[in-house]
Write an enzyme that holds these catalytic residues in place. Structure first.
Site, PDB file in Angstrom:
ATOM      1  N   ASN A  88      18.994  70.473  30.791  1.00 40.90           N
ATOM      2  CA  ASN A  88      18.921  71.682  29.981  1.00 40.90           C
ATOM      3  C   ASN A  88      19.251  72.900  30.841  1.00 40.90           C
ATOM      4  OD1 ASN A  88      16.306  71.035  31.155  1.00 40.90           O
ATOM      5  ND2 ASN A  88      15.409  72.669  29.932  1.00 40.90           N
ATOM      6  N   GLU A 117      18.875  76.974  30.395  1.00 42.81           N
ATOM      7  CA  GLU A 117      18.367  78.075  29.580  1.00 42.81           C
ATOM      8  C   GLU A 117      19.150  79.359  29.851  1.00 42.81           C
ATOM      9  OE1 GLU A 117      13.765  76.568  29.139  1.00 42.81           O
ATOM     10  OE2 GLU A 117      14.165  78.287  30.424  1.00 42.81           O
ATOM     11  N   ASN A 118      18.940  80.313  28.968  1.00 37.11           N
ATOM     12  CA  ASN A 118      19.608  81.600  29.050  1.00 37.11           C
ATOM     13  C   ASN A 118      18.609  82.659  28.629  1.00 37.11           C
ATOM     14  OD1 ASN A 118      21.333  83.867  27.734  1.00 37.11           O
ATOM     15  ND2 ASN A 118      22.785  82.691  28.951  1.00 37.11           N
ATOM     16  N   CYS A 127      20.743  72.164  25.495  1.00 30.85           N
ATOM     17  CA  CYS A 127      19.861  71.021  25.748  1.00 30.85           C
ATOM     18  C   CYS A 127      20.565  69.983  26.619  1.00 30.85           C
ATOM     19  CB  CYS A 127      19.440  70.382  24.431  1.00 30.85           C
ATOM     20  SG  CYS A 127      18.440  71.459  23.384  1.00 30.85           S
ATOM     21  N   GLU A 165      20.766  66.730  26.235  1.00 32.79           N
ATOM     22  CA  GLU A 165      21.519  65.741  25.468  1.00 32.79           C
ATOM     23  C   GLU A 165      22.898  66.273  25.086  1.00 32.79           C
ATOM     24  OE1 GLU A 165      17.190  65.535  23.893  1.00 32.79           O
ATOM     25  OE2 GLU A 165      18.480  66.977  24.894  1.00 32.79           O
ATOM     26  N   CYS A 218      15.373  67.320  20.105  1.00 27.14           N
ATOM     27  CA  CYS A 218      15.172  68.325  19.061  1.00 27.14           C
ATOM     28  C   CYS A 218      16.086  68.007  17.873  1.00 27.14           C
ATOM     29  CB  CYS A 218      15.451  69.724  19.605  1.00 27.14           C
ATOM     30  SG  CYS A 218      17.197  70.093  19.907  1.00 27.14           S
ATOM     31  N   CYS A 264      19.840  68.428  18.585  1.00 29.53           N
ATOM     32  CA  CYS A 264      20.408  67.330  19.383  1.00 29.53           C
ATOM     33  C   CYS A 264      20.548  66.066  18.561  1.00 29.53           C
ATOM     34  CB  CYS A 264      19.566  67.083  20.623  1.00 29.53           C
ATOM     35  SG  CYS A 264      19.789  68.365  21.875  1.00 29.53           S
TER      36      CYS A 264
END
Length: 166
Positions: A68, A70-71, A79, A81, A113, A116
Site C-alpha cells: 500500500n 498512502e497519500n 492498496c 492488491e 477492501c 480491491c
C-alpha cells in the site's frame, strides 16, 4: 497442512483455513503468503501505520508484489492488491491464479477492501485469494466468494434497453 475447525460456518461457504507450513516443504500457497509478508515491509503508510503487502501469481508462475502507498490526500492512496495487479497488467498479464494478502493484524486475517475486490473481479472470478496473518496462517477463498453477484466486463456485453434520447 490441514483445515482447522475454528470456523465451521466458513467451511460451508467454501473458505479454507490453513496453518503455516512446518519444515522444509513449503508449497506454492505458503510461498505466496511469505512473499506478501515480505512485500508489506515496503508499505508507505505514514498516516495510518497500517502496512499491507500482496503477492500475485500468474498462470506461468511469475509473481508480482505490491504494497500500500498512502497519500496526504487520502483518496489517492493505492492498496497493495491493486498495486500488484497493476504491475502485472503493465507487463501484459490479464489472468491470474492467486493473490496473497498480508498485514500486521495479529488477531484476524486481512481482508481486501471493497474496491480491491472489484478490481480483482475485473480479471475473473475463479482465482484464489489467501488472506493471511503475520504467523503465515491464511484463509483461502475465491474472488467469486468475496464478491458474490458481482459486476464484470461480460456484463457490459449483455443486451441492454436502448434509451430513446440521450
Amino acid at each position: 497442512m490441514g483445515d482447522l475447525d475454528v470456523m465451521p460456518q466458513a467451511k460451508a461457504q467454501g473458505v479454507r483455513i490453513a496453518c503455516p507450513a512446518r519444515g522444509p516443504q513449503v508449497g506454492v500457497k505458503e510461498g505466496l503468503v511469505a512473499r506478501s509478508l515480505e512485500a508489506r515491509q515496503f508499505a508507505y503508510c505514514p498516516y495510518s501505520s497500517f502496512r499491507v503487502g500482496a503477492a500475485l501469481l500468474t498462470p506461468d508462475g511469475s509473481v508480482f508484489t505490491g504494497c500500500n502507498v498512502e497519500n496526504s490526500c487520502h483518496n489517492l492512496g493505492v492498496c497493495a492488491e491493486r498495486n500488484a495487479i497493476s504491475k502485472a497488467v503493465s507487463e501484459g498479464y490479464r489472468s491470474f491464479k492467486a493473490i496473497a494478502i498480508a498485514s500486521d493484524l495479529q488477531d484476524q486475517f486481512i481482508s481486501p477492501c471493497g474496491g480491491c475486490r472489484q478490481f480483482m473481479r475485473e480479471f475473473g472470478t475463479d482465482w484464489e485469494v489467501y488472506m493471511s496473518k503475520p504467523d503465515g496462517s491464511y484463509l483461502e477463498m475465491r474472488v467469486r466468494d468475496l464478491l458474490p453477484l458481482s459486476f464484470g466486463p461480460e456484463d457490459l456485453k449483455m443486451k441492454k434497453e436502448t434509451p430513446k434520447e440521450f
